[in-house]
Each structure stands twice: as structure tokens, then as C-alpha cells.
Design a protein around this motif. Sequence first.
Motif, PDB file in Angstrom:
ATOM      1  N   ILE A 297       0.882  -1.174   0.000  1.00  0.00           N
ATOM      2  CA  ILE A 297       0.000   0.000   0.000  1.00  0.00           C
ATOM      3  C   ILE A 297       0.914   1.218   0.000  1.00  0.00           C
ATOM      4  CG2 ILE A 297      -1.860   1.237   1.141  1.00  0.00           C
ATOM      5  CD1 ILE A 297      -2.473  -1.338   2.684  1.00  0.00           C
ATOM      6  N   VAL A 298       0.795   2.039  -1.019  1.00  0.00           N
ATOM      7  CA  VAL A 298       1.632   3.235  -1.131  1.00  0.00           C
ATOM      8  C   VAL A 298       0.737   4.467  -1.080  1.00  0.00           C
ATOM      9  CG1 VAL A 298       3.303   4.492  -2.532  1.00  0.00           C
ATOM     10  CG2 VAL A 298       3.288   1.982  -2.571  1.00  0.00           C
ATOM     11  N   VAL A 299       1.097   5.427  -0.232  1.00  0.00           N
ATOM     12  CA  VAL A 299       0.412   6.718  -0.196  1.00  0.00           C
ATOM     13  C   VAL A 299       1.395   7.773  -0.684  1.00  0.00           C
ATOM     14  CG1 VAL A 299      -0.795   8.425   1.210  1.00  0.00           C
ATOM     15  CG2 VAL A 299      -1.040   5.982   1.724  1.00  0.00           C
TER      16      VAL A 299
ATOM     17  N   TYR B 211      -4.170  13.214  -2.718  1.00  0.00           N
ATOM     18  CA  TYR B 211      -3.375  12.027  -2.390  1.00  0.00           C
ATOM     19  C   TYR B 211      -3.618  10.934  -3.429  1.00  0.00           C
ATOM     20  CZ  TYR B 211      -2.870  14.258   2.144  1.00  0.00           C
ATOM     21  OH  TYR B 211      -2.597  15.164   3.148  1.00  0.00           O
ATOM     22  N   ARG B 212      -2.570  10.171  -3.702  1.00  0.00           N
ATOM     23  CA  ARG B 212      -2.689   8.959  -4.512  1.00  0.00           C
ATOM     24  C   ARG B 212      -2.400   7.757  -3.623  1.00  0.00           C
ATOM     25  NH1 ARG B 212      -0.304   8.394 -10.484  1.00  0.00           N
ATOM     26  NH2 ARG B 212      -2.318   9.433 -10.798  1.00  0.00           N
ATOM     27  N   ILE B 213      -3.300   6.770  -3.671  1.00  0.00           N
ATOM     28  CA  ILE B 213      -3.133   5.530  -2.913  1.00  0.00           C
ATOM     29  C   ILE B 213      -3.036   4.386  -3.922  1.00  0.00           C
ATOM     30  CG2 ILE B 213      -4.099   3.994  -1.168  1.00  0.00           C
ATOM     31  CD1 ILE B 213      -5.537   7.447  -1.326  1.00  0.00           C
ATOM     32  N   ILE B 214      -1.968   3.620  -3.835  1.00  0.00           N
ATOM     33  CA  ILE B 214      -1.740   2.506  -4.751  1.00  0.00           C
ATOM     34  C   ILE B 214      -1.755   1.215  -3.951  1.00  0.00           C
ATOM     35  CG2 ILE B 214      -0.174   1.479  -6.444  1.00  0.00           C
ATOM     36  CD1 ILE B 214       1.077   4.266  -6.786  1.00  0.00           C
ATOM     37  N   ILE B 215      -2.541   0.246  -4.417  1.00  0.00           N
ATOM     38  CA  ILE B 215      -2.536  -1.097  -3.829  1.00  0.00           C
ATOM     39  C   ILE B 215      -1.995  -2.042  -4.893  1.00  0.00           C
ATOM     40  CG2 ILE B 215      -3.896  -2.933  -2.794  1.00  0.00           C
ATOM     41  CD1 ILE B 215      -5.566   0.354  -2.862  1.00  0.00           C
TER      42      ILE B 215
ATOM     43  N   PHE C 234      -1.887   3.909   9.232  1.00  0.00           N
ATOM     44  CA  PHE C 234      -1.033   4.440   8.169  1.00  0.00           C
ATOM     45  C   PHE C 234      -1.635   5.779   7.771  1.00  0.00           C
ATOM     46  CE2 PHE C 234       0.677   3.261   3.650  1.00  0.00           C
ATOM     47  CZ  PHE C 234       1.598   4.290   3.731  1.00  0.00           C
ATOM     48  N   ALA C 235      -1.016   6.889   8.227  1.00  0.00           N
ATOM     49  CA  ALA C 235      -1.625   8.204   8.020  1.00  0.00           C
ATOM     50  C   ALA C 235      -0.597   9.226   7.559  1.00  0.00           C
ATOM     51  CB  ALA C 235      -2.294   8.689   9.312  1.00  0.00           C
ATOM     52  N   ALA C 236      -1.069  10.136   6.706  1.00  0.00           N
ATOM     53  CA  ALA C 236      -0.282  11.277   6.253  1.00  0.00           C
ATOM     54  C   ALA C 236      -0.849  12.520   6.920  1.00  0.00           C
ATOM     55  CB  ALA C 236      -0.355  11.411   4.739  1.00  0.00           C
ATOM     56  N   ASN C 237      -0.026  13.217   7.693  1.00  0.00           N
ATOM     57  CA  ASN C 237      -0.510  14.373   8.451  1.00  0.00           C
ATOM     58  C   ASN C 237       0.439  15.556   8.307  1.00  0.00           C
ATOM     59  OD1 ASN C 237      -1.733  16.176  10.149  1.00  0.00           O
ATOM     60  ND2 ASN C 237      -1.225  15.090  12.040  1.00  0.00           N
ATOM     61  N   PRO C 238       0.141  16.496   7.409  1.00  0.00           N
ATOM     62  CA  PRO C 238       0.986  17.680   7.266  1.00  0.00           C
ATOM     63  C   PRO C 238       0.790  18.707   8.372  1.00  0.00           C
ATOM     64  CG  PRO C 238      -0.901  17.844   5.810  1.00  0.00           C
ATOM     65  CD  PRO C 238      -0.980  16.482   6.448  1.00  0.00           C
ATOM     66  N   LEU C 239      -0.221  18.505   9.230  1.00  0.00           N
ATOM     67  CA  LEU C 239      -0.581  19.512  10.234  1.00  0.00           C
ATOM     68  C   LEU C 239      -0.280  19.051  11.654  1.00  0.00           C
ATOM     69  CD1 LEU C 239      -4.024  20.613   8.708  1.00  0.00           C
ATOM     70  CD2 LEU C 239      -1.745  21.537   8.249  1.00  0.00           C
TER      71      LEU C 239
END
Length: 349
Positions: free
Chosen positions: A267-269, A321-325, A290-295
Motif C-alpha cells: 500500500i503506497v500513499v 493524495y494517490r493511494i496505490i494497492i 497508516f496516516a499522512a498528516n501535514p498539520l
Amino acid sequence: MNTIVKYALLSLQCCIALTAIAQKNAVIKVTRSASEKKVTIYADDKLFASFLYPDTLEKPVLFDIHAANETVITRGFPLNRQPGEPNDHPHHIGLWLNFENVNGLDFWNNSFAIPAEKKHAYGWIKTDRIIETTSGAKGILSYHANWVNQQNDVLLEETTRFEITGTATRRIIDRVTTLKAKTDVLFTDAKDGLLGIRVAHALQMPTDKDQEFTDDKGNITVVKGGTDTVAKGNYLSSEGRLGDSVWSTRARWCKMFGKMGKDSVSIVVIDHPKNPNYPTYWHARGYGLFAANPLGEKIFTNGAKVKNLSLKKGEAVTFRYRIIIDNGIHSMPVKAINAQADQFARSLK
């Protein structure tokens, strides 16, 4: 033409044919059930995921996400619990986007587990209409939602668009979410945000220790370690960091990967250069968040920096965001991920 040459040409033709099959775009079918408040997405007639937005959920989610080989890569709990999987953090459901502190309201941690007398401190994201559902080589799902308090006062209007594509071994979700302020809004720097995925048990990182996590309201969650033989996952970031060292670092992309059945599943974010505070910090926990948090700069830098985001009434911010499975014999290679990240950066201006 001698026999050896004939066989060589035949082998080459077979390889070309197999490559063409592998790279052929899947047909994405997007079907809506208004009565269930559910949109179901298929790729080549195989279930990919369901978008759920009933009033019983505190936020809309993309749930039970499947790889191309039909392996489910998200945790089932609490909506479809599987034997042996962990039941911590009941607000971690599928794939979602929200934040811990918006004008003092916690949208991230809200769930059925919060007692009624404490609900006033939490926010809801209520989907009021599906804007578009389109099937084809690219599936499209877009919706409108309101970020509200307990009195249903609207803080933010959300418009989200999913674009979904696939091949024989890959599924790609491009998510673009725009938040427009209906009043003056402050996203106060906080740990829990923004784009989140709770992965399946097998993709968690193995550990023999119990882990304890406390949110900003003092709620404690224990994640059990010990004799877990199912969890075999790992993290890798674009900066070359592995495992637990990814947490609180910045990178343009991050991959969680592991063995699921006979295949390696990744899983790629991927973050987008036009997102606020790019490249994002990664709130990537070994137990499966699995989280992306710029803040969340304050906690991720031990107080050295702070990243608050304020919007005046009528102003808007967009997150892409792009999520690749990906599934196959090997984990998705760095070169291929970088190519995807470069293409994603060019595709959304």
C-alpha cells in the motif's frame, strides 16, 4: 526459419501478450444504493471497495478495500470484524480523511465508543449528497459533506472526488478533497490526521510488547503485543527509512508492505507538491495506522515547529493524495513508486 528461431519468436510473442494483459486497464463499475447510503466499486467485476456514509458512522469511509488479487487490505473491525484481528481504536475504519482539532472539535477520534456525555467535544462529517458516479476505464465517485458540531452547525463544506483505475495487479485511488470554511476555522496543530488507513492484521509490524497510546483528552488505548504470528508488515519511506523510524518524518511517499497469502502486497500513499506543508509528515504506526498528516508538526518535531492552518469564512484548502494497492511476487519497487509520484505531481495542478 529454423526451429530455434521459431521458438524464440513464439516466446517473445507470448511475453508481449502477457505484458499487454497485465497492463490492460480494468473496467471500473461504480454502483449506488441511496437507500443503504452506500456506493460499491468493482474492477473487472471483482469487488474493490464500498463507500459508506450512513448516519450511524461519524464520518464517510472507503471500506473493505481489496487488492487486485481480491485480498482485503484494510482491517474489518468494527464493521466486519475478522477472527483474531485487533479491536483497538474503533474510529480507524478503512480509508478516511479528517482531523483531531478543528475549532477545538475532535473529528478524528469520534466513534460509537465515545460516551454520550462527552460527545460535545467531537465533530461529525455528514455526507448529504453524492455528486457523481461514473463507470469505465476510470471510475469516478464524488460527494459533498458537512463538517458539523453536535448542534449540526457547519464548520466546513467538503467536496471529495475519487478517481479509481486498475490493472491485473494494481489498483489506484486518486483522492482530491476541498474543504471550504463556512465560518472562521482553525486547524490547530495536532498528531491525529489527516488521511488515514487502518490496514489488515497481516500488514501490521510484528511486536512482542504492549503499546499504550493516550489522546489529547486523556483517553488511553492499549494495543496488545506478544505471540502474534500473523503480523508481518513493514514501512518504507521515499527517504529510505524503515519500520518505526518512519513515524514523525517527512517524505513524498510511504509504503506499507508485507506477505498476504501467496503474494506480496504493497500500500503506497503519495503526497502532492501542492498540498499544504509538503512533503507531509507520516503518522505511521506499526500496529496498523497508516496516516499522512501535514498539520502535526509540533508533536513530530518535539515542539521545535508548529503548523496551524487557518481559513477565513469562504476560504478553502485542497488536499490531494494517490493511494496505490499493488500485489505480486515482489513488493512494489522504489523506481516504480517514484515514477508514480512524478506522474501524480504532473497530473493534478
